[in-house]
Motif scaffolding. Structure first.
Motif, mmCIF file in Angstrom:
data_model
loop_
_atom_site.group_PDB
_atom_site.id
_atom_site.type_symbol
_atom_site.label_atom_id
_atom_site.label_comp_id
_atom_site.label_asym_id
_atom_site.label_seq_id
_atom_site.Cartn_x
_atom_site.Cartn_y
_atom_site.Cartn_z
ATOM 1 N N GLY A 239 -59.843 -20.143 5.908
ATOM 2 C CA GLY A 239 -61.191 -20.151 6.476
ATOM 3 C C GLY A 239 -61.502 -21.446 7.202
ATOM 4 O O GLY A 239 -60.695 -22.385 7.235
ATOM 5 N N ARG A 240 -62.685 -21.485 7.777
ATOM 6 C CA ARG A 240 -63.118 -22.641 8.565
ATOM 7 C C ARG A 240 -64.117 -23.476 7.776
ATOM 8 O O ARG A 240 -64.985 -22.933 7.075
ATOM 9 N N ILE B 267 -67.320 -25.457 7.270
ATOM 10 C CA ILE B 267 -68.651 -25.484 7.877
ATOM 11 C C ILE B 267 -69.526 -26.487 7.133
ATOM 12 O O ILE B 267 -69.193 -26.937 6.037
ATOM 13 N N ILE C 94 -66.315 -23.413 2.894
ATOM 14 C CA ILE C 94 -65.379 -22.587 3.633
ATOM 15 C C ILE C 94 -66.037 -21.277 4.063
ATOM 16 O O ILE C 94 -66.628 -20.574 3.240
ATOM 17 N N GLU D 278 -64.017 -15.565 7.898
ATOM 18 C CA GLU D 278 -64.526 -14.687 8.955
ATOM 19 C C GLU D 278 -64.319 -13.208 8.633
ATOM 20 O O GLU D 278 -65.174 -12.373 8.915
ATOM 21 N N MET E 75 -53.726 -28.153 5.485
ATOM 22 C CA MET E 75 -54.451 -28.362 6.748
ATOM 23 C C MET E 75 -53.667 -29.286 7.655
ATOM 24 O O MET E 75 -52.720 -29.951 7.216
ATOM 25 N N TYR F 275 -65.027 -30.911 9.656
ATOM 26 C CA TYR F 275 -65.909 -29.807 10.067
ATOM 27 C C TYR F 275 -65.290 -29.064 11.249
ATOM 28 O O TYR F 275 -64.794 -29.664 12.197
ATOM 29 N N GLY F 276 -65.317 -27.752 11.176
ATOM 30 C CA GLY F 276 -64.776 -26.930 12.247
ATOM 31 C C GLY F 276 -63.292 -26.682 12.162
ATOM 32 O O GLY F 276 -62.737 -25.935 12.976
ATOM 33 N N GLN F 277 -62.637 -27.275 11.180
ATOM 34 C CA GLN F 277 -61.195 -27.121 11.055
ATOM 35 C C GLN F 277 -60.852 -25.945 10.141
ATOM 36 O O GLN F 277 -61.574 -25.644 9.189
ATOM 37 N N ASP F 278 -59.737 -25.289 10.437
ATOM 38 C CA ASP F 278 -59.249 -24.204 9.593
ATOM 39 C C ASP F 278 -58.364 -24.758 8.496
ATOM 40 O O ASP F 278 -57.486 -25.595 8.755
ATOM 41 N N LYS G 151 -56.329 -23.716 4.524
ATOM 42 C CA LYS G 151 -55.831 -22.664 3.644
ATOM 43 C C LYS G 151 -55.899 -23.159 2.213
ATOM 44 O O LYS G 151 -55.417 -24.254 1.902
#
Length: 323
Positions: free
Chosen positions: A192-193, A195, A211, A214, A232, A281-284, A286
């Motif tokens: 996830g991303r 936020i 996280i 989507e 990451m 922030y904004g990074q994907d 796992k």
């Protein structure tokens, strides 16, 4: 591995070795079939093909029941299948029209004319076509006519594995991620991303990355605290000169729940990443779920929560040191 998001993208092969299924979780039972597929393709100088479906057929056939959640997103599934050595993955959009294909049309138009099937590996209870009326007997009869062979995965072989996607989903919902990992053969994960949150965690010394997942169909573990690893891409070096990006893994503890101590109203997925202080922030990222630590509870206030979180961290570090 080549990925096709529609049959129309696929070019017919001369010697396709095929298996069919949703393969949610790609668990040990699935892996057994897929390894047979890959081995057969190599021995026959052919190419291995997996025909899978998205969304899950049950969501189309029974649209009133939207409770079914998937162990893997379609991208996660593709990564696992790639690691198993599959040559081609066809992700067929499962629609009402597709579900209404007669078994004979399914075999002739898709397996024979479109894919070029020369050998198919299938479970003993596989059903296909309109109202799931096609079966193994139909495949064998068609194989004699069209010139492909059928290899059956026997009932005992499947039962010997003693695992199913349903069992794994239930284990994850119960928070038993250790059991789920035993069934899967790998750690259950969430992608996830990051936020922005309300930053309460950092006020008590436990900053968390919030996280956002989507894919609404992705299965989320039961509420509680978990020992996790976090993967990451991170920058290293002087960003003004020659920054480098590395794929790194960190230890941490994840939280899933509605944050009852602060009267939270929404279900959150958060992770406290140990020994980490970069802006992401904004990074994907796992998260790999390794161990369930405790259930979510309401504390008398943030001070009491902080004390418990310190205990949780110690338990998590002890877990990692025991590995």
């Amino acid at each position: 591995m080549k990925i096709y998001h529609n049959l129309s993208e696929f070019t017919k092969l001369n010697n396709a070795i095929v298996t069919i299924g949703t393969f949610d979780g790609v668990h040990f039972g699935h892996q057994k079939i897929i390894r047979q597929l890959v081995a057969k393709a190599k021995s026959d100088h052919g190419e291995s093909v997996i025909l899978t479906f998205f969304p899950h057929p049950r969501l189309i056939i029974d649209p009133e029941n939207q409770d079914l959640k998937m162990i893997n997103t379609i991208n996660e599934k593709a990564e696992i299948l790639k690691s198993l050595g599959v040559d081609h993955l066809i992700i067929t959009p499962f629609t009402r029209d597709f579900s209404n294909l007669l078994p004979d049309d399914y075999i002739k138009n898709i397996l024979v004319n479109h894919i070029g099937t020369k050998h198919i590996i299938i479970g003993y209870d596989h059903r296909f076509g309109k109202d799931r009326t096609g079966n193994l007997t139909d495949l064998k009869a068609a194989g004699t006519h069209f010139g492909f062979s059928v290899e059956e995965i026997m009932e005992q072989d499947i039962h010997d594995v003693a695992v199913s996607s349903t069992k794994i989903r239930q284990a994850i919902l119960d928070g038993d991620v250790s059991l789920a990992s035993d069934y899967l053969g790998y750690s259950f994960s969430i992608f996830g991303r990051v936020i922005k949150g309300d930053k309460i965690g950092r006020t008590i010394g436990f900053p968390t990355a919030n996280i956002f997942v989507e894919e609404t169909y992705k299965l989320i573990p039961g509420d509680g605290i978990y020992a996790v690893t976090v993967e990451m891409s991170c920058k290293s070096g002087d960003e003004q000169q020659t920054p480098n990006t590395k794929h790194l893994t960190f230890k941490g503890m994840a939280y899933i729940g509605q944050r009852p101590t602060i009267n939270g109203m929404t279900r959150n997925i958060e992770v406290n990443i140990f020994d980490f202080n970069q802006e992401i922030y904004g990074q994907d990222i796992k998260m790999n779920f390794l161990k369930f630590l405790r259930h979510d509870v309401k504390f008398t206030g943030l001070d009491a929560l902080k004390v418990q979180l310190q205990k949780d961290k110690e338990e998590t570090l002890n877990y990692f040191s025991s590995l």
